[in-house]
Design a protein around this motif. Structure first.
Motif, PDB file in Angstrom:
ATOM      1  N   THR A   1      -4.890 -38.177 -17.559  1.00  0.00           N
ATOM      2  CA  THR A   1      -4.321 -37.050 -18.281  1.00  0.00           C
ATOM      3  C   THR A   1      -2.837 -37.305 -18.504  1.00  0.00           C
ATOM      4  OG1 THR A   1      -3.942 -34.654 -18.290  1.00  0.00           O
ATOM      5  CG2 THR A   1      -3.930 -35.744 -16.140  1.00  0.00           C
ATOM      6  N   GLU A   2      -2.322 -36.762 -19.567  1.00  0.00           N
ATOM      7  CA  GLU A   2      -0.888 -36.851 -19.839  1.00  0.00           C
ATOM      8  C   GLU A   2      -0.152 -35.618 -19.313  1.00  0.00           C
ATOM      9  OE1 GLU A   2      -0.437 -37.637 -24.009  1.00  0.00           O
ATOM     10  OE2 GLU A   2      -1.399 -39.598 -23.832  1.00  0.00           O
ATOM     11  N   ASN A   3      -0.887 -34.667 -18.782  1.00  0.00           N
ATOM     12  CA  ASN A   3      -0.313 -33.416 -18.306  1.00  0.00           C
ATOM     13  C   ASN A   3      -0.310 -33.401 -16.772  1.00  0.00           C
ATOM     14  OD1 ASN A   3      -0.127 -30.680 -17.380  1.00  0.00           O
ATOM     15  ND2 ASN A   3      -0.538 -29.997 -19.460  1.00  0.00           N
TER      16      ASN A   3
ATOM     17  N   ILE B   1      -9.978 -15.845 -18.563  1.00  0.00           N
ATOM     18  CA  ILE B   1      -9.308 -16.818 -19.433  1.00  0.00           C
ATOM     19  C   ILE B   1     -10.310 -17.882 -19.860  1.00  0.00           C
ATOM     20  CG2 ILE B   1      -7.013 -16.447 -18.452  1.00  0.00           C
ATOM     21  CD1 ILE B   1      -7.420 -19.026 -16.867  1.00  0.00           C
ATOM     22  N   PRO B   2     -10.151 -18.419 -21.044  1.00  0.00           N
ATOM     23  CA  PRO B   2     -11.065 -19.470 -21.502  1.00  0.00           C
ATOM     24  C   PRO B   2     -10.901 -20.748 -20.668  1.00  0.00           C
ATOM     25  CG  PRO B   2      -9.796 -18.567 -23.340  1.00  0.00           C
ATOM     26  CD  PRO B   2      -9.202 -18.017 -22.085  1.00  0.00           C
ATOM     27  N   THR B   3     -12.016 -21.273 -20.205  1.00  0.00           N
ATOM     28  CA  THR B   3     -12.005 -22.498 -19.396  1.00  0.00           C
ATOM     29  C   THR B   3     -13.048 -23.465 -19.933  1.00  0.00           C
ATOM     30  OG1 THR B   3     -13.628 -21.628 -17.827  1.00  0.00           O
ATOM     31  CG2 THR B   3     -11.297 -21.280 -17.294  1.00  0.00           C
ATOM     32  N   GLN B   4     -12.940 -24.673 -19.456  1.00  0.00           N
ATOM     33  CA  GLN B   4     -13.975 -25.668 -19.726  1.00  0.00           C
ATOM     34  C   GLN B   4     -14.429 -26.244 -18.398  1.00  0.00           C
ATOM     35  OE1 GLN B   4     -11.871 -28.329 -22.334  1.00  0.00           O
ATOM     36  NE2 GLN B   4     -11.116 -29.605 -20.674  1.00  0.00           N
ATOM     37  N   LYS B   5     -15.672 -26.610 -18.328  1.00  0.00           N
ATOM     38  CA  LYS B   5     -16.245 -27.160 -17.104  1.00  0.00           C
ATOM     39  C   LYS B   5     -15.886 -28.643 -17.020  1.00  0.00           C
ATOM     40  CE  LYS B   5     -20.398 -26.084 -15.239  1.00  0.00           C
ATOM     41  NZ  LYS B   5     -21.881 -26.007 -15.175  1.00  0.00           N
ATOM     42  N   LEU B   6     -15.439 -29.057 -15.841  1.00  0.00           N
ATOM     43  CA  LEU B   6     -15.116 -30.455 -15.602  1.00  0.00           C
ATOM     44  C   LEU B   6     -15.938 -30.921 -14.404  1.00  0.00           C
ATOM     45  CD1 LEU B   6     -13.252 -32.898 -16.288  1.00  0.00           C
ATOM     46  CD2 LEU B   6     -11.660 -31.993 -14.591  1.00  0.00           C
ATOM     47  N   LEU B   7     -16.791 -31.903 -14.621  1.00  0.00           N
ATOM     48  CA  LEU B   7     -17.615 -32.453 -13.547  1.00  0.00           C
ATOM     49  C   LEU B   7     -16.763 -33.329 -12.648  1.00  0.00           C
ATOM     50  CD1 LEU B   7     -20.839 -33.384 -15.550  1.00  0.00           C
ATOM     51  CD2 LEU B   7     -20.390 -31.320 -14.213  1.00  0.00           C
ATOM     52  N   LEU B   8     -16.975 -33.189 -11.343  1.00  0.00           N
ATOM     53  CA  LEU B   8     -16.229 -33.972 -10.361  1.00  0.00           C
ATOM     54  C   LEU B   8     -17.184 -34.856  -9.560  1.00  0.00           C
ATOM     55  CD1 LEU B   8     -13.796 -31.210  -9.031  1.00  0.00           C
ATOM     56  CD2 LEU B   8     -13.300 -33.017 -10.661  1.00  0.00           C
ATOM     57  N   PRO B   9     -16.680 -35.912  -8.943  1.00  0.00           N
ATOM     58  CA  PRO B   9     -17.549 -36.854  -8.237  1.00  0.00           C
ATOM     59  C   PRO B   9     -17.926 -36.433  -6.817  1.00  0.00           C
ATOM     60  CG  PRO B   9     -15.308 -37.646  -8.194  1.00  0.00           C
ATOM     61  CD  PRO B   9     -15.308 -36.406  -9.059  1.00  0.00           C
ATOM     62  N   CYS B  10     -17.482 -35.263  -6.350  1.00  0.00           N
ATOM     63  CA  CYS B  10     -17.750 -34.810  -4.968  1.00  0.00           C
ATOM     64  C   CYS B  10     -17.186 -35.812  -3.950  1.00  0.00           C
ATOM     65  CB  CYS B  10     -19.225 -34.565  -4.726  1.00  0.00           C
ATOM     66  SG  CYS B  10     -19.944 -33.274  -5.749  1.00  0.00           S
TER      67      CYS B  10
ATOM     68  N   ALA C   1     -18.847 -29.923  -7.126  1.00  0.00           N
ATOM     69  CA  ALA C   1     -19.491 -30.757  -8.138  1.00  0.00           C
ATOM     70  C   ALA C   1     -18.847 -30.570  -9.504  1.00  0.00           C
ATOM     71  CB  ALA C   1     -20.980 -30.440  -8.217  1.00  0.00           C
ATOM     72  N   PHE C   2     -18.226 -29.395  -9.698  1.00  0.00           N
ATOM     73  CA  PHE C   2     -17.518 -29.135 -10.954  1.00  0.00           C
ATOM     74  C   PHE C   2     -16.460 -28.065 -10.710  1.00  0.00           C
ATOM     75  CE2 PHE C   2     -20.693 -25.852 -10.920  1.00  0.00           C
ATOM     76  CZ  PHE C   2     -20.045 -24.745 -11.449  1.00  0.00           C
ATOM     77  N   ILE C   3     -15.508 -27.991 -11.637  1.00  0.00           N
ATOM     78  CA  ILE C   3     -14.500 -26.936 -11.630  1.00  0.00           C
ATOM     79  C   ILE C   3     -14.389 -26.379 -13.038  1.00  0.00           C
ATOM     80  CG2 ILE C   3     -13.162 -27.866  -9.691  1.00  0.00           C
ATOM     81  CD1 ILE C   3     -11.128 -28.927 -11.812  1.00  0.00           C
ATOM     82  N   ASN C   4     -13.815 -25.206 -13.138  1.00  0.00           N
ATOM     83  CA  ASN C   4     -13.467 -24.633 -14.427  1.00  0.00           C
ATOM     84  C   ASN C   4     -11.963 -24.777 -14.584  1.00  0.00           C
ATOM     85  OD1 ASN C   4     -16.053 -23.710 -15.292  1.00  0.00           O
ATOM     86  ND2 ASN C   4     -15.919 -22.173 -13.695  1.00  0.00           N
ATOM     87  N   ILE C   5     -11.570 -25.423 -15.641  1.00  0.00           N
ATOM     88  CA  ILE C   5     -10.151 -25.689 -15.872  1.00  0.00           C
ATOM     89  C   ILE C   5      -9.715 -24.963 -17.146  1.00  0.00           C
ATOM     90  CG2 ILE C   5     -10.606 -27.873 -17.066  1.00  0.00           C
ATOM     91  CD1 ILE C   5      -8.041 -28.939 -15.618  1.00  0.00           C
ATOM     92  N   PRO C   6      -8.566 -24.296 -17.111  1.00  0.00           N
ATOM     93  CA  PRO C   6      -8.118 -23.576 -18.313  1.00  0.00           C
ATOM     94  C   PRO C   6      -7.958 -24.508 -19.506  1.00  0.00           C
ATOM     95  CG  PRO C   6      -6.785 -22.960 -16.418  1.00  0.00           C
ATOM     96  CD  PRO C   6      -7.626 -24.127 -15.995  1.00  0.00           C
ATOM     97  N   ILE C   7      -8.343 -24.010 -20.654  1.00  0.00           N
ATOM     98  CA  ILE C   7      -8.181 -24.773 -21.884  1.00  0.00           C
ATOM     99  C   ILE C   7      -6.710 -24.818 -22.286  1.00  0.00           C
ATOM    100  CG2 ILE C   7      -8.736 -24.813 -24.350  1.00  0.00           C
ATOM    101  CD1 ILE C   7     -11.495 -23.593 -23.520  1.00  0.00           C
ATOM    102  N   ASP C   8      -6.026 -23.694 -22.105  1.00  0.00           N
ATOM    103  CA  ASP C   8      -4.611 -23.582 -22.455  1.00  0.00           C
ATOM    104  C   ASP C   8      -3.761 -24.255 -21.381  1.00  0.00           C
ATOM    105  OD1 ASP C   8      -1.977 -22.789 -22.983  1.00  0.00           O
ATOM    106  OD2 ASP C   8      -2.535 -20.733 -23.494  1.00  0.00           O
ATOM    107  N   GLU C   9      -3.006 -25.268 -21.771  1.00  0.00           N
ATOM    108  CA  GLU C   9      -2.189 -26.013 -20.811  1.00  0.00           C
ATOM    109  C   GLU C   9      -1.093 -25.163 -20.177  1.00  0.00           C
ATOM    110  OE1 GLU C   9      -0.829 -29.660 -22.580  1.00  0.00           O
ATOM    111  OE2 GLU C   9      -2.851 -30.495 -22.637  1.00  0.00           O
ATOM    112  N   ALA C  10      -0.580 -24.163 -20.897  1.00  0.00           N
ATOM    113  CA  ALA C  10       0.443 -23.270 -20.342  1.00  0.00           C
ATOM    114  C   ALA C  10      -0.144 -22.433 -19.209  1.00  0.00           C
ATOM    115  CB  ALA C  10       1.028 -22.374 -21.432  1.00  0.00           C
ATOM    116  N   VAL C  11      -1.385 -22.016 -19.358  1.00  0.00           N
ATOM    117  CA  VAL C  11      -2.063 -21.255 -18.303  1.00  0.00           C
ATOM    118  C   VAL C  11      -2.288 -22.152 -17.090  1.00  0.00           C
ATOM    119  CG1 VAL C  11      -4.193 -20.036 -17.694  1.00  0.00           C
ATOM    120  CG2 VAL C  11      -3.130 -19.643 -19.922  1.00  0.00           C
TER     121      VAL C  11
END
Length: 141
Positions: free
Chosen positions: A64-66, A29-38, A82-92
């Motif tokens: 976030t509003e979601n 599934i399409p995701t985007q990388k989100l950097l986290l503060p550890c 350090a990072f996660i991959n989060i789905p681009i599609d909010e329904a997913v």
């Protein structure tokens, strides 16, 4: 079986069977990388439908509003990556969070059923289940 043995049994059982969030839930599934503060992150305040995600010192890292995106980030932060991959599609994102929460609820139901078999006193189950979940850094948001 005493409480300590019960906790140890369930900690090992959960370690061996719980799907890894989010790796085991996202595939092609399409995701985007989100950097986290550890750092440990918690749900902060809600302002006009926007949720904050902050560290234990109340430093806000995300808004976030979601609410499912909020939960997704908090669940994925369990091991302080350090990072996660989060789905681009909010329904997913919502489906993944719902599936994971269902897994956690099934674990609690099984643990409760097992506890009723080994202990005549049900009064301490919440304390024991909280202790098991806390030792594994698991939470239901």
């Amino acid at each position: 079986m005493d409480e300590k043995d019960f906790k140890t049994k369930w900690i090992e059982k959960i370690k061996g069977s719980l799907r890894s969030f989010s790796k085991d839930f996202i595939s092609e599934i399409p995701t985007q990388k989100l950097l986290l503060p550890c750092k440990t992150l918690v749900s902060g305040c809600e302002f006009f439908g926007s949720y904050e995600i902050a560290d234990l010192d109340s430093k806000v890292y995300f808004r976030t509003e979601n609410k499912y995106k909020l939960k997704y980030i908090l669940y994925a932060n369990r091991d302080l990556p350090a990072f996660i991959n989060i789905p681009i599609d909010e329904a997913v994102c919502k489906k993944i969070v719902t599936d994971y929460e269902q897994d956690l609820k099934e674990i609690l139901t099984s643990m409760e059923s097992d506890y009723k078999k080994v202990s005549p006193s049900y009064k301490t189950f919440n304390e024991i289940s909280n202790s098991v979940f806390n030792s594994l850094n698991l939470h239901l948001y």
